[in-house]
Design a protein around this motif. Structure first.
Motif, PDB file in Angstrom:
ATOM      1  N   SER A   6       4.196  10.155  -7.049  1.00  0.00           N
ATOM      2  CA  SER A   6       5.244  10.510  -8.008  1.00  0.00           C
ATOM      3  C   SER A   6       4.657  10.725  -9.399  1.00  0.00           C
ATOM      4  O   SER A   6       5.036  11.653 -10.107  1.00  0.00           O
ATOM      5  CB  SER A   6       6.308   9.416  -8.083  1.00  0.00           C
ATOM      6  N   ALA A   7       3.715   9.875  -9.785  1.00  0.00           N
ATOM      7  CA  ALA A   7       3.087   9.992 -11.099  1.00  0.00           C
ATOM      8  C   ALA A   7       2.282  11.288 -11.186  1.00  0.00           C
ATOM      9  O   ALA A   7       2.320  11.981 -12.205  1.00  0.00           O
ATOM     10  CB  ALA A   7       2.191   8.794 -11.373  1.00  0.00           C
ATOM     11  N   GLN A   8       1.579  11.632 -10.128  1.00  0.00           N
ATOM     12  CA  GLN A   8       0.801  12.868 -10.121  1.00  0.00           C
ATOM     13  C   GLN A   8       1.705  14.089 -10.151  1.00  0.00           C
ATOM     14  O   GLN A   8       1.419  15.064 -10.832  1.00  0.00           O
ATOM     15  CB  GLN A   8      -0.118  12.917  -8.899  1.00  0.00           C
ATOM     16  N   PHE A  36       0.824  -1.205   0.000  1.00  0.00           N
ATOM     17  CA  PHE A  36       0.000   0.000   0.000  1.00  0.00           C
ATOM     18  C   PHE A  36       0.864   1.264   0.000  1.00  0.00           C
ATOM     19  O   PHE A  36       0.648   2.176  -0.796  1.00  0.00           O
ATOM     20  CB  PHE A  36      -0.942   0.008   1.209  1.00  0.00           C
ATOM     21  N   LEU A  37       1.847   1.307   0.892  1.00  0.00           N
ATOM     22  CA  LEU A  37       2.721   2.486   0.971  1.00  0.00           C
ATOM     23  C   LEU A  37       3.522   2.669  -0.313  1.00  0.00           C
ATOM     24  O   LEU A  37       3.703   3.795  -0.786  1.00  0.00           O
ATOM     25  CB  LEU A  37       3.648   2.387   2.182  1.00  0.00           C
ATOM     26  N   ALA A  38       3.984   1.581  -0.910  1.00  0.00           N
ATOM     27  CA  ALA A  38       4.727   1.669  -2.173  1.00  0.00           C
ATOM     28  C   ALA A  38       3.816   2.189  -3.282  1.00  0.00           C
ATOM     29  O   ALA A  38       4.220   3.069  -4.064  1.00  0.00           O
ATOM     30  CB  ALA A  38       5.302   0.310  -2.546  1.00  0.00           C
ATOM     31  N   ASP A  39       2.590   1.687  -3.352  1.00  0.00           N
ATOM     32  CA  ASP A  39       1.643   2.153  -4.365  1.00  0.00           C
ATOM     33  C   ASP A  39       1.289   3.620  -4.145  1.00  0.00           C
ATOM     34  O   ASP A  39       1.172   4.393  -5.097  1.00  0.00           O
ATOM     35  CB  ASP A  39       0.368   1.310  -4.356  1.00  0.00           C
ATOM     36  N   TRP A  40       1.096   4.003  -2.911  1.00  0.00           N
ATOM     37  CA  TRP A  40       0.760   5.399  -2.573  1.00  0.00           C
ATOM     38  C   TRP A  40       1.868   6.334  -3.046  1.00  0.00           C
ATOM     39  O   TRP A  40       1.608   7.370  -3.644  1.00  0.00           O
ATOM     40  CB  TRP A  40       0.560   5.513  -1.070  1.00  0.00           C
TER      41      TRP A  40
END
Length: 99
Positions: A90-92, A81-85
């Protein structure tokens, strides 16, 4: 039973968990330094995380080493979850910079 609200209800607890997950294992002094949270608060958060089974503690005399409990499904889920967050953030940020 551990509720998700209990883990995420504290900024400090999430920060401590995040710091440990970034390095896999650290002593309490290094967790304190990297998190920017007081030593006594880090100790309280670590006690909660150990009791919740998300983190394990090894002792070498006075030195305590904390690491992610990889055998815990909740710890693995939290790590993903933290990695995806972070990757979403970063993408945003890249999208905002591009526009």
């Amino acid at each position: 039973m551990l509720e998700v609200e209990e883990v995420f209800s504290s900024y400090g607890r999430v920060k401590v968990m995040s710091v440990i997950m970034d390095s896999n294992e650290l002593n309490i002094s290094e967790i304190t330094r990297r998190s920017g949270i007081s030593h006594s608060s880090v100790e309280l958060h670590l006690a909660f995380l150990v009791k919740a089974g998300l983190v394990t503690e090894k002792r070498f005399n006075r030195i305590r080493i904390f690491r992610v409990n990889h055998s815990s499904p909740r710890a693995s889920l939290l790590q993903r979850f933290l990695a995806d967050w972070r990757s979403l953030g970063s993408a945003q940020s890249a999208e905002i910079a591009f526009n």
